[in-house]
Design a protein around this motif. Structure first.
Motif, PDB file in Angstrom:
ATOM      1  N   ARG A  94      50.366  30.187  77.366  1.00  0.00           N
ATOM      2  CA  ARG A  94      50.199  31.445  76.626  1.00  0.00           C
ATOM      3  C   ARG A  94      50.759  31.245  75.234  1.00  0.00           C
ATOM      4  O   ARG A  94      51.850  30.722  75.079  1.00  0.00           O
ATOM      5  CB  ARG A  94      50.940  32.557  77.347  1.00  0.00           C
ATOM      6  N   ASP A  95      49.974  31.674  74.217  1.00  0.00           N
ATOM      7  CA  ASP A  95      50.399  31.509  72.836  1.00  0.00           C
ATOM      8  C   ASP A  95      50.050  32.765  72.051  1.00  0.00           C
ATOM      9  O   ASP A  95      48.953  33.296  72.202  1.00  0.00           O
ATOM     10  CB  ASP A  95      49.707  30.281  72.221  1.00  0.00           C
ATOM     11  N   SER A  96      50.983  33.241  71.257  1.00  0.00           N
ATOM     12  CA  SER A  96      50.731  34.386  70.379  1.00  0.00           C
ATOM     13  C   SER A  96      50.983  33.952  68.949  1.00  0.00           C
ATOM     14  O   SER A  96      51.894  33.175  68.676  1.00  0.00           O
ATOM     15  CB  SER A  96      51.654  35.556  70.720  1.00  0.00           C
ATOM     16  N   GLU A  97      50.169  34.473  68.057  1.00  0.00           N
ATOM     17  CA  GLU A  97      50.284  34.131  66.647  1.00  0.00           C
ATOM     18  C   GLU A  97      50.231  35.409  65.833  1.00  0.00           C
ATOM     19  O   GLU A  97      49.502  36.337  66.175  1.00  0.00           O
ATOM     20  CB  GLU A  97      49.115  33.218  66.280  1.00  0.00           C
ATOM     21  N   SER A  98      51.002  35.448  64.765  1.00  0.00           N
ATOM     22  CA  SER A  98      50.926  36.591  63.856  1.00  0.00           C
ATOM     23  C   SER A  98      50.681  36.072  62.443  1.00  0.00           C
ATOM     24  O   SER A  98      51.160  35.009  62.072  1.00  0.00           O
ATOM     25  CB  SER A  98      52.200  37.431  63.901  1.00  0.00           C
ATOM     26  N   ASN A 158      47.583  41.470  73.326  1.00  0.00           N
ATOM     27  CA  ASN A 158      47.930  40.738  74.557  1.00  0.00           C
ATOM     28  C   ASN A 158      47.198  41.305  75.774  1.00  0.00           C
ATOM     29  O   ASN A 158      46.697  40.551  76.615  1.00  0.00           O
ATOM     30  CB  ASN A 158      49.442  40.766  74.793  1.00  0.00           C
ATOM     31  N   LYS A 207      50.520  44.315  68.688  1.00  0.00           N
ATOM     32  CA  LYS A 207      50.673  43.077  69.464  1.00  0.00           C
ATOM     33  C   LYS A 207      50.449  43.307  70.953  1.00  0.00           C
ATOM     34  O   LYS A 207      49.797  42.503  71.623  1.00  0.00           O
ATOM     35  CB  LYS A 207      52.061  42.494  69.213  1.00  0.00           C
ATOM     36  N   TYR A 264      47.589  40.132  64.795  1.00  0.00           N
ATOM     37  CA  TYR A 264      48.032  39.318  65.926  1.00  0.00           C
ATOM     38  C   TYR A 264      46.847  38.672  66.625  1.00  0.00           C
ATOM     39  O   TYR A 264      45.736  39.199  66.630  1.00  0.00           O
ATOM     40  CB  TYR A 264      48.801  40.181  66.934  1.00  0.00           C
ATOM     41  N   GLN A 265      47.140  37.518  67.239  1.00  0.00           N
ATOM     42  CA  GLN A 265      46.160  36.813  68.059  1.00  0.00           C
ATOM     43  C   GLN A 265      46.880  36.327  69.311  1.00  0.00           C
ATOM     44  O   GLN A 265      47.989  35.821  69.236  1.00  0.00           O
ATOM     45  CB  GLN A 265      45.580  35.622  67.292  1.00  0.00           C
ATOM     46  N   SER A 266      46.235  36.512  70.468  1.00  0.00           N
ATOM     47  CA  SER A 266      46.787  36.046  71.736  1.00  0.00           C
ATOM     48  C   SER A 266      45.805  35.058  72.352  1.00  0.00           C
ATOM     49  O   SER A 266      44.613  35.331  72.437  1.00  0.00           O
ATOM     50  CB  SER A 266      46.998  37.230  72.689  1.00  0.00           C
ATOM     51  N   THR A 321      40.850  33.917  74.025  1.00  0.00           N
ATOM     52  CA  THR A 321      41.578  34.329  72.822  1.00  0.00           C
ATOM     53  C   THR A 321      41.105  35.711  72.390  1.00  0.00           C
ATOM     54  O   THR A 321      39.915  36.001  72.424  1.00  0.00           O
ATOM     55  CB  THR A 321      41.323  33.325  71.674  1.00  0.00           C
ATOM     56  N   THR A 368      41.619  38.279  69.033  1.00  0.00           N
ATOM     57  CA  THR A 368      42.131  38.413  67.670  1.00  0.00           C
ATOM     58  C   THR A 368      41.997  39.866  67.242  1.00  0.00           C
ATOM     59  O   THR A 368      40.909  40.434  67.311  1.00  0.00           O
ATOM     60  CB  THR A 368      41.334  37.505  66.708  1.00  0.00           C
TER      61      THR A 368
END
Length: 180
Positions: free
Chosen positions: A85-89, A61, A57, A142-144, A48, A50
């Motif tokens: 794969r997960d992205s969060e904002s 990534n 973004k 963003y977090q990937s 992960t 952050t």
């Protein structure tokens, strides 16, 4: 006078920290800026990255992919495949007021800044405001998160499989060119 100069220098450093993107580094703790990894099995990890509100973004990534490539090589493998794969904002809005005249009270806006972020507080006073301009700004971070499976040759023939050494070299070159 010397204390005043030191104080001004500390404020300048704090402001610079607030306005720069997250560097590629390990996070101090889970949820902090930077990368973390969690071992899920013999050859499986969750990686992960952050970023702060200045880090876009795409960079978040790419940093997650770079850490996955580096970790793959550290563990003695040649390639990794993305299993998930997960992205969060996260967005945060801040309101500010300028040119406001109190008529018997009003609201006061206070902003407290640390090295990494700022918090805004609004205190209402009984009365009303007259004139002025109100504006709201939104900042997004963003977090990937990548779940990866590592392996040695032969590499699977899929778009989700990456040669760790090639990918790390490409991303480092790209990061070097971007910072120039």
């Amino acid at each position: 006078m010397r204390i005043k100069m030191i104080f001004v220098a500390l404020i300048a450093v704090a402001l610079a920290a607030c306005s720069s993107s997250t560097t590629y580094q390990p996070a101090e703790k889970r949820g902090a800026y930077g990368y973390t990894e969690t071992k899920l099995g013999k050859n499986r990890y969750r990686v992960t990255f952050t970023g702060n509100t200045i880090t876009d973004k795409e960079t978040v990534n790419d940093y997650a992919l770079l850490r996955a490539a580096e970790l793959t090589m550290q563990e003695g493998y040649d390639w990794f495949q993305l299993v998930n794969r997960d992205s969060e904002s996260k967005s945060r809005s801040t309101s500010s007021f300028s040119g406001v005249h109190e008529v018997g009270g009003g609201s006061s806006v206070y902003q407290r800044c640390g090295l990494m972020s700022c918090d805004t507080y609004v205190v209402d006073h009984p009365s009303r405001l007259s004139g002025g301009v109100s504006s709201t700004s939104t900042r997004t971070s963003y977090q990937s998160s990548l779940e990866i499976k590592m392996g040695n040759d032969p590499m699977p023939d899929t778009a989700e499989a990456y040669n760790a050494q090639e990918l790390a070299a490409t991303l480092r070159r790209w990061m070097g060119n971007r910072q120039k």
